[in-house]
Write a protein that holds these residues in place. Structure first.
Motif, mmCIF file in Angstrom:
data_model
loop_
_atom_site.group_PDB
_atom_site.id
_atom_site.type_symbol
_atom_site.label_atom_id
_atom_site.label_comp_id
_atom_site.label_asym_id
_atom_site.label_seq_id
_atom_site.Cartn_x
_atom_site.Cartn_y
_atom_site.Cartn_z
ATOM 1 N N HIS A 257 2.952 3.545 -1.364
ATOM 2 C CA HIS A 257 2.467 2.907 -1.928
ATOM 3 C C HIS A 257 0.839 2.180 -0.849
ATOM 4 O O HIS A 257 -0.018 1.875 -1.790
ATOM 5 N N SER A 297 7.598 3.071 -9.612
ATOM 6 C CA SER A 297 7.515 4.130 -8.823
ATOM 7 C C SER A 297 9.202 4.574 -8.058
ATOM 8 O O SER A 297 8.671 3.189 -7.654
ATOM 9 N N PHE A 300 8.716 2.980 -4.208
ATOM 10 C CA PHE A 300 7.898 1.582 -3.366
ATOM 11 C C PHE A 300 8.673 0.513 -3.582
ATOM 12 O O PHE A 300 9.695 0.112 -4.229
ATOM 13 N N GLY A 304 8.711 -1.930 -7.598
ATOM 14 C CA GLY A 304 8.602 -1.055 -7.615
ATOM 15 C C GLY A 304 7.584 -0.664 -9.073
ATOM 16 O O GLY A 304 7.259 0.170 -9.790
ATOM 17 N N ILE A 308 -2.490 0.843 -10.649
ATOM 18 C CA ILE A 308 -3.046 1.261 -9.680
ATOM 19 C C ILE A 308 -4.313 1.174 -9.713
ATOM 20 O O ILE A 308 -5.218 1.452 -11.249
ATOM 21 N N TRP A 317 -2.614 -0.171 -5.040
ATOM 22 C CA TRP A 317 -1.022 -0.277 -5.541
ATOM 23 C C TRP A 317 -1.514 -2.545 -5.673
ATOM 24 O O TRP A 317 -1.062 -3.161 -5.201
#
Ligand code: ZN
Length: 324
Positions: A257, A297, A300, A304, A308, A317
């Motif tokens: 990230h 993600s 991450f 997650g 972005i 992030w």
């Protein structure tokens, strides 16, 4: 069985406590074992009219990032990690597994490592018990959508006894990834033997229940595929849309990230086509930073989910608030 509480044994307990300092008893000496576990690890949220859940499969113990991103200037890479208060000599990657209940279908995205191998850490393979802890019966899964056929994404299609973990599910995967990772000829590579053998063990039993994933193809109503090749030949992301809300499940487009948002051009040794992997990261970064779409993600920080954004010339992030 609990002892019966009576006035007499209450009295004795009080006497014992009063005597404890004389006997050398100190609370700090109690040798309770460390539990080393967490609360049931799932996170639940909404995407419009859909209910989404992130379940962990447990942390992956991965090679150091200086080895994974070999063309990154070492001082720049370690400097970024240090500035973000992360270790520079080791890398532990979460496995955030997304499950979406559309109201008509339950779709599981990737499966984690399964219970067959601890090659990437002792605490992996938690998906199935953690799904149950989250109240989701593996038999209720209608579709397992595989972003790509790497070990941490498809090795729990079957359990260690070769039984299907999701017995009622069809499996959505790009035909190119299925064909590549099930090639018998890859077994000739001794270094990759286990990797390929167990991938075949997971994918071949579901070959008669595949949904071919193509650009824009609908997996179930409200969920479509988006090609994001590079990490593997057939890597796909999935777009989940309901009532004007949108979530893109990115799989492994970005593994880190901080580093790969700041430097999408750094080549990743896990990418089967390193140039295509970098090009996909750049393209997705531009789109996601511009439109602010929420993403999931896989590797991450837990769970997650976030967006972005650009901060000057840097991409950053922004984790989503967990309680809205
Ligand atoms: Zn992965």
């Amino acid at each position: 069985m609990l002892p019966t509480i009576t006035r007499r044994n209450l009295h004795l307990a009080g006497a014992a406590m009063a005597a404890a300092p004389l006997l050398g008893w100190r609370a700090a000496d109690a040798a309770a074992p460390f539990l080393n576990n967490q609360a049931p690890p799932f996170h639940r949220f909404r995407v419009g009219g859909f209910e989404a859940t992130i379940v962990t499969d447990g942390p992956l113990v991965l090679p150091a990032l200086t080895d994974v991103l070999p063309d990154a200037p070492r001082a720049t890479l370690t400097g970024l990690l240090a500035a973000n208060r992360m270790p520079t000599d080791r890398w532990t990657g979460p496995q955030n597994v997304l499950i979406v209940n559309t109201g008509r279908h339950v779709v599981l995205f990737d499966t984690g490592m399964g219970d067959r191998s601890k090659v990437l850490g002792d605490n992996v393979g938690q998906l199935v018990p953690n799904m149950r802890a989250a109240g989701i019966d593996p038999a209720s899964v209608d579709v397992v959508a595989i972003t790509h056929a790497h070990i941490d994404h498809c090795w729990a299609l079957v359990d260690r006894n070769d039984r299907l973990n999701f017995p009622n599910a069809r499996v959505a995967i790009a035909q190119s990834d299925f064909d590549f990772w099930t090639q018998e000829s890859l077994l000739a590579n001794r270094a990759a033997f286990d990797f390929v053998q167990f991938t075949r063990t997971n994918l071949l039993p579901v070959r008669d229940r595949l949904i071919a994933v193509r650009d824009g193809a609908e997996i179930v109503p409200g969920i479509t595929a988006m090609p994001t090749a590079g990490h593997t030949v057939g890597h796909h992301s999935f777009v989940i849309e309901s009532e004007g809300r949108r979530l893109i499940n990115l799989g492994d487009v970005f593994h880190h990230h901080v580093l790969l948002l700041r430097h999408p051009e750094w080549h990743n040794i896990f990418d089967s086509d390193r140039a295509a992997g970098a090009a996909t990261r750049r393209r997705m970064l531009d789109t996601l930073a511009r439109d602010g779409t929420q993403v999931a993600s896989y590797h991450f920080p837990w769970p997650g989910i976030g967006t972005i954004a650009r901060d000057g010339d840097r991409a950053v992030w922004l984790p989503s608030p967990l309680f809205e």
